[in-house]
Design a protein around this motif. Structure first.
Motif, mmCIF file in Angstrom:
data_model
loop_
_atom_site.group_PDB
_atom_site.id
_atom_site.type_symbol
_atom_site.label_atom_id
_atom_site.label_comp_id
_atom_site.label_asym_id
_atom_site.label_seq_id
_atom_site.Cartn_x
_atom_site.Cartn_y
_atom_site.Cartn_z
ATOM 1 N N MET A 97 0.814 -1.213 0.000
ATOM 2 C CA MET A 97 0.000 0.000 0.000
ATOM 3 C C MET A 97 0.850 1.266 0.000
ATOM 4 S SD MET A 97 -2.611 -1.535 2.676
ATOM 5 C CE MET A 97 -3.205 -3.181 2.377
ATOM 6 N N PHE A 98 2.138 1.118 -0.249
ATOM 7 C CA PHE A 98 3.028 2.272 -0.377
ATOM 8 C C PHE A 98 2.518 3.186 -1.492
ATOM 9 C CE2 PHE A 98 6.978 3.622 -2.783
ATOM 10 C CZ PHE A 98 7.199 4.758 -2.036
ATOM 11 N N CYS A 99 2.182 4.422 -1.114
ATOM 12 C CA CYS A 99 1.678 5.420 -2.063
ATOM 13 C C CYS A 99 0.310 5.063 -2.647
ATOM 14 C CB CYS A 99 2.701 5.750 -3.129
ATOM 15 S SG CYS A 99 4.138 6.556 -2.384
ATOM 16 N N SER A 100 -0.542 4.485 -1.762
ATOM 17 C CA SER A 100 -1.959 4.302 -2.076
ATOM 18 C C SER A 100 -2.705 5.593 -1.735
ATOM 19 C CB SER A 100 -2.514 3.162 -1.219
ATOM 20 O OG SER A 100 -2.290 3.461 0.160
ATOM 21 N N TRP A 263 -1.260 4.471 -8.530
ATOM 22 C CA TRP A 263 -0.168 4.795 -7.612
ATOM 23 C C TRP A 263 -0.232 6.302 -7.452
ATOM 24 C CZ3 TRP A 263 4.666 7.366 -7.593
ATOM 25 C CH2 TRP A 263 5.604 6.907 -6.646
ATOM 26 N N TYR A 264 -0.351 6.831 -6.229
ATOM 27 C CA TYR A 264 -0.560 8.278 -5.981
ATOM 28 C C TYR A 264 -1.967 8.748 -6.352
ATOM 29 C CZ TYR A 264 4.166 9.911 -4.705
ATOM 30 O OH TYR A 264 5.341 10.154 -4.068
ATOM 31 N N PRO A 265 -3.013 7.960 -6.038
ATOM 32 C CA PRO A 265 -4.361 8.480 -6.257
ATOM 33 C C PRO A 265 -4.835 9.296 -5.052
ATOM 34 C CG PRO A 265 -4.514 6.258 -5.413
ATOM 35 C CD PRO A 265 -3.027 6.605 -5.478
ATOM 36 N N ASN A 477 10.084 16.412 5.619
ATOM 37 C CA ASN A 477 9.740 16.887 4.280
ATOM 38 C C ASN A 477 8.797 15.891 3.603
ATOM 39 O OD1 ASN A 477 11.872 15.024 3.001
ATOM 40 N ND2 ASN A 477 13.199 16.367 4.212
ATOM 41 N N TYR A 478 9.219 15.340 2.480
ATOM 42 C CA TYR A 478 8.428 14.384 1.696
ATOM 43 C C TYR A 478 8.007 13.186 2.565
ATOM 44 C CZ TYR A 478 7.895 11.422 -2.568
ATOM 45 O OH TYR A 478 7.473 10.619 -3.585
ATOM 46 N N HIS A 479 6.859 12.573 2.255
ATOM 47 C CA HIS A 479 6.383 11.400 2.999
ATOM 48 C C HIS A 479 6.325 11.660 4.497
ATOM 49 C CE1 HIS A 479 7.570 8.456 -0.487
ATOM 50 N NE2 HIS A 479 6.370 8.970 -0.644
ATOM 51 N N SER A 480 5.741 12.803 4.864
ATOM 52 C CA SER A 480 5.490 13.057 6.277
ATOM 53 C C SER A 480 4.011 13.377 6.442
ATOM 54 C CB SER A 480 6.352 14.208 6.790
ATOM 55 O OG SER A 480 5.989 15.420 6.152
ATOM 56 N N THR A 565 -1.696 11.635 3.740
ATOM 57 C CA THR A 565 -0.498 11.140 3.070
ATOM 58 C C THR A 565 -0.050 12.179 2.056
ATOM 59 O OG1 THR A 565 0.544 9.284 1.946
ATOM 60 C CG2 THR A 565 -1.651 9.892 1.179
ATOM 61 N N HIS A 566 1.253 12.334 1.872
ATOM 62 C CA HIS A 566 1.769 13.280 0.885
ATOM 63 C C HIS A 566 1.106 14.644 1.045
ATOM 64 C CE1 HIS A 566 2.802 9.337 -0.713
ATOM 65 N NE2 HIS A 566 3.743 9.910 -1.410
ATOM 66 N N VAL A 567 1.041 15.106 2.253
ATOM 67 C CA VAL A 567 0.388 16.361 2.672
ATOM 68 C C VAL A 567 -0.991 16.563 2.032
ATOM 69 C CG1 VAL A 567 2.511 17.517 3.354
ATOM 70 C CG2 VAL A 567 1.710 17.841 1.032
HETATM 71 CU CU LIG Z 1 5.201 8.816 -2.330
#
Ligand SMILES: [Cu+2]
Length: 630
Positions: A97-100, A263-265, A477-480, A565-567
């Motif tokens: 589920m990474f980047c779901s 991926w990234y929806p 930063n990213y992924h926080s 996720t991903h702000v």
């Molecule tokens: Cu990501």
């Protein structure tokens, strides 16, 4: 060695003074306080996704955690953490589920959809030519045909490419017309790569392929088409799997697959309790070209809304507005897609698919990795867009905070205060006192060049001003992600820097420490107590909430639990409740409108005359018509 490690006396003295300052009651009352905590080694996860469950526990999802060795080993992780006790538990995670995308359903389950089928391969790392092919089936009467990974596509020249993953080809569709029937071939997009390395398999331009393993009966009807096979960079690829995480059993329940791999929806909950999935990279690493689909929790299935064809960059921030059929895209997004497409904010009418752009925000080309959220109670219909950067690996970022009142007859962007520094990846947390904590982020892409912003501010939408807040110790930063805890504090997790050093030479390590912010309001006095509250209240209901501190209660809010996720968090919202005092407590009235308060689980906070919130009480707002289930 000892001499090297002992700081000069002045540094020690100034650190001591700093510690005394930030731990003083006056300081905490004005600026709040941060505390770092570390989980035991076997409980540490790369917290890429974070959600506050209606049990009060926190779900942190790593999946493969942006670690390709974990992906290759099939090791996917999630953690349930209880902020009340500090205990945690690793829970089985059935897919990557990474980047779901995710959002909460009315039931309190967290819908999680999409994730990672394959990690990216950068330019120079691609050995075998690869690309997408579209498998077509012209037979409306065939059964769905499953194909295994390794299925071969043969070009007219005899070049062979293999499907990297299994796929299923659906029958063609047949629509009856006055003159008979129209047949439309089904299309299944598949990623394939050459059976051998080298440039001999590279070509541009259309090709038709024969497909191996087609049952004899379908041989005439199934074939594949492709545009190019190249050795260029191959993007991350999405999956179609989706799950409901049940917070009461703390298990993932497999539900229907999406119609498209993603991926990234972004998943946005709609007023009627269904969920809209938008954007993402598909199974070939291409950004989806406006294919949007709806999840129905009643049937646990997805269906494409073929009439909704708006295109967005990945992780678009799309909100349900107070008008049921109208969504608002803030322009904020998190990282894939061309600079010129789908970047202008606007209203998206779901009845006719028309997107009405609302330009005029400052720094309109710096919306990637921006944060956006409702500012103040959702009834105000004011969206804030905070920070952001240039498209892709751009070093540019902005300190801009702009807001827009969606309810105004002519909505226009209003300039707000500036953050102290340009800020990509700001974490926005709406607090029950109608302010917004803006914390962390970095000036450059993924914290490059040691550019983490170690600061925080509290935004006041009512006055359009920014207050100083204590500095977090951990850079992110990213992924926080950040989230409001049921006790009124804020938890921050994650961060995935590209490098660990100023010169950008040492590969970055994922930040696994947690930091908890105690806002100023919790240092102003005891939290008002809630001695009793109903577990359920329907839209429009007036319910009694018992409190021994009723005399000093001044307001009441329902806070939707965050799922960030991903702000990006389209679920976060504060709902103002009408309140009157009564004997031994208060009575509160819920709004009538499900576009303001979609069905779901909320935290009920009472706030006193100094803005101190109670501990949140979980309360269910059932779907309209289902209130009698109480
Ligand atoms: Cu990501």
């Amino acid at each position: 060695m000892l001499g090297v490690n002992v700081p000069p006396a002045w540094a020690w003295f100034s650190e001591l003074r700093h510690q005394r300052l930030i731990n003083s009651q006056e300081y905490k009352e004005q600026f709040g306080k941060w505390d770092v905590l570390e989980l035991p080694d076997d409980q540490k996860v790369n917290a890429i996704h974070a959600a506050v469950l209606p049990t009060g526990r926190i779900l942190l999802i790593a999946g493969s955690g942006n670690k390709e060795d974990m992906f290759n080993a099939g090791t996917f992780k999630s953690l349930v953490y209880d902020p009340a006790t500090g205990r945690s538990r690793v829970v089985p995670t059935p897919d990557d589920m990474f980047c779901s995308g995710h959002t909460f359903l009315a039931s309190g389950n967290l819908l999680v959809a999409g994730g990672t089928q394959r990690y990216e391969r950068l330019d120079g790392a691609v050995t075998n030519a690869g690309g997408g092919v579209i498998v077509k089936n012209e037979d409306p009467d065939s059964a769905p045909i499953p194909f295994p990974a390794g299925t071969e596509f043969r070009s007219p020249e005899g070049l062979v490419y293999r499907a990297t993953h299994p796929f299923t080809v659906e029958p063609a569709t047949k629509v009856a017309t006055r003159r008979g029937a129209t047949v439309t071939a089904s299309e299944t997009t598949v990623f394939a790569e050459a059976v051998e390395p080298g440039p001999g398999y590279v070509f541009e331009g259309p090709r038709q392929y024969s497909v191996s393993g087609v049952p004899a009966a379908d041989a005439q009807n199934v074939y594949a088409l492709g545009q190019a096979m190249t050795l260029k960079k191959q993007n991350y690829q999405g999956i179609e799997q989706s799950f409901e995480f049940n917070p009461y059993t703390e298990t993932y329940e497999r539900v229907g697959d999406m119609e498209f791999k993603r991926w990234y929806p972004t998943l946005t909950g709609l007023a009627n309790g269904t969920v809209l999935a938008m954007s993402g990279l598909d199974g070939t690493g291409e950004i989806l070209n406006g294919q949007n689909e709806i999840y129905d929790p009643a049937t646990r299935t997805w269906r494409e809304r073929k009439d909704l064809t708006q295109y967005f960059p990945s992780y678009p921030a799309v909100f349900q507005t107070a008008r049921e059929d109208v969504l608002f895209y803030s322009g904020a997004n998190s990282g894939y897609g061309p600079a010129e497409a789908g970047r202008v904010p606007g209203f998206w009418n779901l009845e006719n698919n028309i997107l009405t752009p609302i330009p005029g925000m400052r720094d309109p080309d710096l919306l990637e990795t921006a944060g956006s959220a409702w500012a103040g109670p959702v009834q105000d219909q004011r969206i804030a867009v905070v920070g952001g950067g240039g498209v892709g690996e751009s070093p540019r970022s902005t300190a801009r905070i702009d807001t827009i009142d969606l309810d105004s007859p002519n909505p226009t962007w209003q300039p707000g205060p500036m953050l102290p520094e340009g800020t990509r990846y700001p974490n926005l947390t709406t607090l029950p006192d109608d302010t917004m904590l803006i914390s962390n982020g970095s000036r450059d892409y993924r914290g490059k060049g040691d550019t983490n912003n170690h600061n925080a501010r509290i935004y006041r939408p009512q006055t359009n001003t920014l207050d100083y807040a204590a500095d977090p110790a951990v850079g992110r930063n990213y992924h926080s992600a950040s989230m409001l805890l049921p006790d009124g504090r804020v938890m921050t997790v994650g961060s995935d820097p590209l490098f660990n050093d100023l010169a950008n030479t040492i590969p970055g390590t994922f930040e696994q420490r947690i930091e908890i912010y105690t806002p100023p309001y919790l240092f102003r006095g005891p939290q008002p107590q809630v001695s009793d509250a109903p577990p359920r209240a329907a839209l429009g209901d007036t319910v009694s909430v018992a409190s021994p501190d009723a005399a000093r209660i001044q307001s009441a809010r329902l806070m939707a639990p965050m799922a960030s996720t991903h702000v990006t968090d389209t679920h976060q919202r504060s709902i103002a409740l009408d309140m009157t005092k009564q004997d031994g407590g208060v009575s509160v009235t819920l709004p009538r409108d499900r576009a303001i308060a979609p069905p779901g689980r909320y935290m009920l906070f009472l706030l006193d005359d100094r803005g101190v919130p109670s501990v949140g009480r979980w309360i269910e707002v059932p779907e309209p018509g289902r209130a009698e289930a109480a």
